[in-house]
Design an enzyme around this catalytic site. Structure first.
Site, mmCIF file in Angstrom:
data_model
loop_
_atom_site.group_PDB
_atom_site.id
_atom_site.type_symbol
_atom_site.label_atom_id
_atom_site.label_comp_id
_atom_site.label_asym_id
_atom_site.label_seq_id
_atom_site.Cartn_x
_atom_site.Cartn_y
_atom_site.Cartn_z
ATOM 1 N N SER A 36 39.100 -30.069 -14.284
ATOM 2 C CA SER A 36 37.829 -29.174 -14.814
ATOM 3 C C SER A 36 37.333 -28.348 -13.448
ATOM 4 C CB SER A 36 36.825 -29.951 -15.503
ATOM 5 O OG SER A 36 36.377 -31.103 -14.381
ATOM 6 N N ASP A 326 26.036 -29.621 -14.591
ATOM 7 C CA ASP A 326 26.115 -30.866 -15.667
ATOM 8 C C ASP A 326 26.210 -32.148 -14.778
ATOM 9 O OD1 ASP A 326 28.806 -31.132 -15.134
ATOM 10 O OD2 ASP A 326 29.412 -30.323 -17.068
ATOM 11 N N HIS A 329 29.729 -31.501 -12.757
ATOM 12 C CA HIS A 329 30.145 -30.236 -12.139
ATOM 13 C C HIS A 329 29.135 -29.520 -11.490
ATOM 14 C CE1 HIS A 329 32.621 -31.102 -15.769
ATOM 15 N NE2 HIS A 329 33.902 -31.024 -14.754
#
Length: 351
Positions: A36, A326, A329
């Site tokens: 991610s 978040d 991240h």
């Protein structure tokens, strides 16, 4: 680590460098593998709960569009591609909006939630690393058909290959399932197991024509907001996880040395985000940040993916004040700082 009074000039230089090197880059394409941290939207097209193609993700991206990037804006692979003068974003291979004409100058095979270990990708039903390589093989066929054998081979050998993976192997796998990998391996053994997979992957990539390879290191995992919230000793960083990151990065460095000796013509560098991110975490105000322990989205403690949504009343108004977007991240601003540092260090060899 740089003295405190040198941080601001270092930051300005790193960010300026992202623009300054564009005119001298020698990289025709940026090709991305990983999780991610660099997924630009591949998970949108697969059956998994780990997605970010909805607001408020992407609210500071070009046009304010949620693309599947786990950030408020661009991710390191985008910023590095722009710094090399290639293009400002690297499109996801599975995104139906793009085709081989777009992918000829860069393509992203990353899948949020994946790891070196196949068992990691199974946790959230995402694309395993070996399958990312299969997509790359299919891409090669399309590229040769589109550009011809000679031109395609030239691009494939001169392209910069970015790899960013490994965090999920520990935080989604090893430390989560007591009857799984942690019952089979000590931490050191598991690190060696993962480094072995990394070595095989790069050797396969080399066999397919890849020569310029950036092997991404691990960040200070224990300082992510989610891990801070789980820390039974307060809301500080979890040093155990940070040590795992540092130790694994040493193993990756040793792997790069080994591969550079064994594979003629290859250049493997370790792009290590640990130090620049830790610098930001330890001295946030020097970089213009107001919050490091909690993230922008939601309460900033545990939200990621679907828990970070547009209906959450707590999401911050200015992501530039936050180190993390978040609970896992970084914000685009943090990504820019890290990318600038990497351009000035490990990636400078490819300019």
């Amino acid at each position: 680590m740089a003295p405190h009074h040198l941080i601001t000039p270092w930051l300005l230089f790193s960010q300026t460098l992202l623009l300054a090197v564009q005119t001298i880059a020698k990289v025709p394409a940026v090709i991305v593998f990983g999780d991610s941290s660099v997924d630009s939207g591949n998970n949108n097209q697969i059956s998994t709960i780990l997605k970010s193609n909805f607001k408020p993700y992407g609210r500071d991206f070009l046009g304010g569009k949620p693309t599947g990037r786990f950030s408020n804006g661009r991710i390191p692979s985008d910023l590095i591609s722009e710094a090399f003068g290639v293009k400002p974003t690297v499109p996801a291979y599975l995104d139906p909006m793009y085709n081989i004409t777009d992918f000829a100058t860069g393509v992203d095979f990353a899948s949020a939630g994946t790891g070196y270990d196949n068992a990691t990708s199974n946790v959230l039903s995402v694309i395993p690393l070996w399958e990312e390589l299969e997509y790359y093989k299919a891409y090669q066929v399309k590229l040769r058909r589109y550009l011809g054998e000679r031109k395609a081979n030239e691009i494939l050998s001169e392209a910069l290959y970015l790899m960013s993976v490994g965090t999920n192997d520990f935080l989604e796998n090893y430390y989560v399932f007591p009857a799984g990998r942690s019952s089979q391996f000590t931490v050191d053994q598991y690190q060696r197991f993962l480094a072995g997979i990394a070595g095989k992957f790069i050797t396969q990539l080399y066999g397919l024509g890849g020569r310029k390879i950036s092997l991404g290191g691990l960040p200070p995992m224990g300082c992510m907001p989610l891990e801070r919230s789980r820390n039974m000793y307060g809301n500080g960083c979890v040093e155990e996880y940070n040590k795992v990151g540092r130790d694994f990065n040493v193993k990756l460095h040793n792997l790069a040395v080994k591969l550079n000796k064994e594979l003629p013509g290859i250049k493997v560098v370790v792009s290590n985000p640990y130090d620049p991110l830790m610098e930001v975490i330890q001295h946030p105000s020097s970089f213009g940040f107001e919050s490091v322990a909690v993230a922008c989205c939601g309460t900033g403690i545990f939200e990621a993916g679907y828990l970070c949504d547009q209906f959450n009343p707590f999401t911050c108004s200015d992501a530039n004040k936050y180190v993390f977007w978040d609970s896992f991240h970084p914000t685009e601003k943090t990504n820019r700082i890290i990318s600038g540092h990497l351009m000035n260090t490990s990636l400078a060899v490819f300019l």
